[in-house]
Design a protein around this motif. Structure first.
Motif, PDB file in Angstrom:
ATOM      1  N   ILE A 166       0.839  -1.196   0.000  1.00 43.85           N
ATOM      2  CA  ILE A 166       0.000   0.000   0.000  1.00 43.85           C
ATOM      3  C   ILE A 166       0.876   1.248   0.000  1.00 43.85           C
ATOM      4  CG2 ILE A 166      -1.724   1.314   1.325  1.00 43.85           C
ATOM      5  CD1 ILE A 166      -2.919  -1.180   0.185  1.00 43.85           C
ATOM      6  N   VAL A 167       0.474   2.249  -0.743  1.00 44.37           N
ATOM      7  CA  VAL A 167       1.010   3.603  -0.590  1.00 44.37           C
ATOM      8  C   VAL A 167      -0.166   4.558  -0.405  1.00 44.37           C
ATOM      9  CG1 VAL A 167       3.133   3.226  -1.898  1.00 44.37           C
ATOM     10  CG2 VAL A 167       1.082   4.031  -3.085  1.00 44.37           C
ATOM     11  N   ARG A 168       0.121   5.698   0.186  1.00 40.32           N
ATOM     12  CA  ARG A 168      -0.896   6.724   0.371  1.00 40.32           C
ATOM     13  C   ARG A 168      -0.486   7.927  -0.492  1.00 40.32           C
ATOM     14  NH1 ARG A 168      -3.093   3.798   4.464  1.00 40.32           N
ATOM     15  NH2 ARG A 168      -1.623   3.050   6.056  1.00 40.32           N
ATOM     16  N   VAL A 169      -1.467   8.559  -1.119  1.00 43.47           N
ATOM     17  CA  VAL A 169      -1.175   9.557  -2.143  1.00 43.47           C
ATOM     18  C   VAL A 169      -1.743  10.908  -1.744  1.00 43.47           C
ATOM     19  CG1 VAL A 169      -1.361  10.148  -4.579  1.00 43.47           C
ATOM     20  CG2 VAL A 169      -1.245   7.736  -3.891  1.00 43.47           C
ATOM     21  N   LEU A 170      -0.868  11.884  -1.592  1.00 44.93           N
ATOM     22  CA  LEU A 170      -1.267  13.284  -1.470  1.00 44.93           C
ATOM     23  C   LEU A 170      -1.086  13.940  -2.831  1.00 44.93           C
ATOM     24  CD1 LEU A 170       0.338  14.140   1.982  1.00 44.93           C
ATOM     25  CD2 LEU A 170      -2.046  13.575   1.494  1.00 44.93           C
ATOM     26  N   ALA A 171      -1.715  15.093  -3.008  1.00 44.56           N
ATOM     27  CA  ALA A 171      -1.738  15.695  -4.339  1.00 44.56           C
ATOM     28  C   ALA A 171      -1.404  17.177  -4.285  1.00 44.56           C
ATOM     29  CB  ALA A 171      -3.104  15.485  -4.990  1.00 44.56           C
ATOM     30  N   PHE A 172      -0.858  17.651  -5.398  1.00 41.87           N
ATOM     31  CA  PHE A 172      -0.494  19.050  -5.578  1.00 41.87           C
ATOM     32  C   PHE A 172      -0.951  19.477  -6.971  1.00 41.87           C
ATOM     33  CE2 PHE A 172       2.164  17.284  -2.359  1.00 41.87           C
ATOM     34  CZ  PHE A 172       2.443  18.296  -1.469  1.00 41.87           C
ATOM     35  N   TYR A 173      -1.241  20.744  -7.106  1.00 39.12           N
ATOM     36  CA  TYR A 173      -1.760  21.232  -8.387  1.00 39.12           C
ATOM     37  C   TYR A 173      -0.660  21.955  -9.158  1.00 39.12           C
ATOM     38  CZ  TYR A 173      -5.455  22.529 -11.622  1.00 39.12           C
ATOM     39  OH  TYR A 173      -6.257  22.630 -12.735  1.00 39.12           O
ATOM     40  N   GLN A 174      -0.615  21.733 -10.464  1.00 43.48           N
ATOM     41  CA  GLN A 174       0.384  22.360 -11.326  1.00 43.48           C
ATOM     42  C   GLN A 174      -0.343  23.151 -12.413  1.00 43.48           C
ATOM     43  OE1 GLN A 174       3.168  19.739 -13.346  1.00 43.48           O
ATOM     44  NE2 GLN A 174       4.720  21.341 -13.359  1.00 43.48           N
ATOM     45  N   TYR A 175      -0.212  24.473 -12.365  1.00 43.18           N
ATOM     46  CA  TYR A 175      -0.942  25.347 -13.284  1.00 43.18           C
ATOM     47  C   TYR A 175      -0.376  25.314 -14.698  1.00 43.18           C
ATOM     48  CZ  TYR A 175      -3.606  27.360  -9.422  1.00 43.18           C
ATOM     49  OH  TYR A 175      -4.452  27.536  -8.348  1.00 43.18           O
ATOM     50  N   ASP A 176       0.951  25.138 -14.804  1.00 45.20           N
ATOM     51  CA  ASP A 176       1.591  25.071 -16.115  1.00 45.20           C
ATOM     52  C   ASP A 176       2.915  24.340 -15.955  1.00 45.20           C
ATOM     53  OD1 ASP A 176       3.698  27.124 -15.404  1.00 45.20           O
ATOM     54  OD2 ASP A 176       1.935  28.429 -15.321  1.00 45.20           O
TER      55      ASP A 176
END
Length: 644
Positions: A166-176
């Protein structure tokens, strides 16, 4: 103009090793792969997790003479991605056979480290998950512009995770494309991914938090500032060349001699470290590190990364460049590792070797005999730098002319960001709405000591005040108080800077000219140990980080302070299991384990990129020499001391 030069060498290029500690060559890696394949252990879904020299017992190394036969073995970890089954092999390259093969019980022993190939597909899994897509739509975010950051899962008693990778996934946003995603954490949501089934098994959407929108590139607004023009160049030159010599993986400098190695788990290792022909440390390495975070929120409570045992951080070693990481008369070493298909991969300029001036070594101006002498210090530096996710780490081993050994870990890069939840939370606000959670960086140095031989003892030395009494009528007396550590159970110790606590590692069979046992002292920095509650999961899994000092009797199988297989290991591996034997350590062949590190309450000054912070320790001779060993250092040329 600088006369600095660069030379690059590949210590693993030879197919005919001349020493038992010569790192594996590309040909040997290929030979190990062929042996495994010939035994029917490879298939379409089998990947190589780890390949490195299986170091022979120290007695074999210590008695080796040039020309003696060398039995070359490789330690290999395999993963069948289709089943999640890991295997631990020792392969004799010399005899062309598999010496041992063990199937890893993932429930009891943990999993093999995580592959890069396992990380690569995760964004695609998320784009097929309705719960994840709904969480992004709720936040008005375009799912294809979301950058997934998969992270090791740890163990928290979730029954549906037992035996699963198992891994746990956090997320980040990339505008460009130029945007730095770390500046835009999509906080409040986390996905759990099964790496073997290749699917998202759970999405936890705790709350919708505002997305920080300010850009995070160091050279973008609002951070961009003109480069200053008032700093004049500093040139580092050695017109007569470097003072060190290199023969394969053996280095000599001043009175020092040692060999070096490299593997993807420990990174740079030092071997047979001696001064003036006398051994000090048989093997030195940073054997584990953990980065525990303090955010207890439902989406982040599990953030605790073992960058070595879970990720094999050495595979992310940087290619170093002149003028940035090292200065002066430099020798670079390439490193040959195995990729995930078991084929050799060369990391160019992975290790840097050079000398540095280090100010005044010793000095005195005397009013009686007119003495006016100054000697300048210098140190030999061998180092490497790596980037693992958001953080960058440098590990620098220093050798000094006065016999001191120092390890310095340098932490820089970009802090792992979150949404800022207010002053009562567990983060610092770094930019509008952007938080950086409180965390620690805890390292474990494994020091296989050999102070003038393999018979060593450890004493804890405190500075203590002497009570006022007949022998101390004015109350000014103080002295060192020494406590001998006789068994492994007695040698789990905490540093105490208020007592100037150090640990002496001495050899009771060797004395200096004054009759004192020769020794070296471990000087800790004395920063906090692991701050998590003793009953917590991370305190069980990273038990090494709960004490500054552990001492064990030498066992070649005891290499890693958190255990062999850290990934999803339930806890009490490594040092707690080692010391359960409670072996005698008084006058034995011993290994000293030292925990050191940083407790990081991030500052606004750590954003958008963090200035280097430092952690480490020193080993200093104490009675090892009969007198100052740096008396023979020549005076600097007068041209270096006078204004021109």
């Amino acid at each position: 103009m600088s006369t600095a030069t660069v030379e690059t060498a590949d210590p693993a290029a030879s197919t005919a090793p001349d020493h038992p500690l010569t790192p594996l060559s590309a040909d040997e890696i290929l030979s190990a792969r062929k042996i495994i394949d010939d035994n029917g252990l490879l298939g379409e879904s089998v990947r190589f997790v780890f390949v490195a020299l299986d170091e022979p017992h120290k007695k074999i190394v210590q008695t080796f003479e040039p020309g003696d036969p060398i039995d070359r073995c490789a330690r290999v970890l395999l993963l069948d991605r289709a089943t999640g089954q890991g295997s631990d092999l020792v392969v004799s390259i010399t005899a062309e056979r598999i010496v041992s093969r063990v199937a890893i019980n993932s429930e009891a022993d943990g999993h093999v480290p995580i592959l890069d190939q396992e990380f690569e597909d995760i964004e695609a899994f998320l784009l097929e998950c309705p719960e994840w897509l709904e969480a992004m739509r709720k936040r008005d975010l375009k799912p294809t512009d979301v950058r997934a950051v998969p992270l090791s899962a740890g163990v928290f008693g979730h029954e549906d995770e037992v035996g699963r990778r198992i891994v746990r996934v956090l997320a980040f946003y990339q505008y460009d494309e130029a945007d730095l995603p770390w500046a835009h954490p999509i906080d409040g949501v986390v996905a759990y991914v099964d790496l073997t089934a290749r699917t998202v098994v759970k999405v936890i959407d705790e709350m919708t938090l505002p997305l920080p929108t300010e850009r995070g590139e160091w050279d973008a607004e609002p951070h961009a500032v003109p480069a200053r023009t008032d700093l004049k160049p500093i040139e580092i030159t050695q017109p007569e060349g470097a003072s060190f010599t290199v023969d394969g993986n053996q280095i000599t400098w001043a009175d020092w001699s040692f060999r070096f190695g490299f593997d993807v788990r420990e990174g740079l290792t030092l071997h047979q470290l001696s001064i003036d022909g006398r051994p000090v440390v048989y093997r030195a390495s940073i054997a584990e590190m953990v980065v525990p975070y303090a955010d207890p929120s439902p989406v982040r409570y599990w953030q605790n990364y073992f960058d070595q045992g879970e990720y094999l951080f050495g595979r992310y070693t940087n290619s170093l460049e002149l003028g940035c990481d090292c200065l002066g008369e430099i020798k670079y070493f390439d490193v040959t590792i195995a990729d995930e298909d078991g084929r050799p991969k060369v990391m160019k300029n992975a290790i840097c070797l050079h000398e540095e001036d280090y100010g005044v070594l010793w000095k005195h101006t005397d009013m009686f005999n007119g003495m006016a002498e100054t000697r300048r210090s210098r140190r030999l530096v061998i180092s490497f730098f790596l980037t693992i996710g958001n953080y960058d780490y440098g590990f620098y081993w220093y050798l000094y002319l006065d016999g001191t050994i120092q390890l310095e870990a340098k932490a820089t890069g970009i802090v792992f960001a979150s949404a800022y939840r207010g002053p009562d939370g567990y983060s610092t606000e770094m930019a509008p709405g952007l938080g950086a959670p409180f965390h620690q960086h805890m390292f474990s140095a494994r020091l296989d000591m050999a102070v003038d031989g393999d018979v060593n003892v450890v004493e804890e030395v405190d500075a203590v005040a002497v009570p006022i009494g007949p022998d101390n009528p004015w109350g000014n007396a103080f002295r060192p108080q020494k406590t001998r550590l006789s068994r492994e159970s007695e040698a789990m110790r905490i540093a105490d800077n208020l007592k100037a606590r150090v640990w002496h590692i001495t050899n009771p069979t060797k004395q200096n000219r004054l009759g004192q046992d020769v020794g070296y002292a471990l000087h800790p920095e004395g920063q906090p140990v692991l701050l998590a509650d003793p009953s917590s999961s991370i305190a069980q899994r990273a038990a090494f980080a709960t004490k500054h000092l552990w001492v064990t009797q030498y066992d070649p199988s005891e290499r890693y302070p958190a255990g062999q297989f850290v990934n999803q290991h339930p806890g009490d591996g490594g040092l707690p299991s080692f010391i359960a034997h409670d072996r005698d350590i008084d006058g034995q062949d011993i290994v000293v384990w030292h925990t050191f590190g940083l407790t990081h309450f991030p500052r606004p000054e750590d954003w958008p990129v963090m200035p280097v912070d430092y952690a480490g320790f020193k080993l200093k001779p104490v009675g090892f020499f009969d007198r100052n060993p740096a008396l023979n250092v020549p005076a600097a040329p007068k041209s270096h001391c006078c204004e021109s």
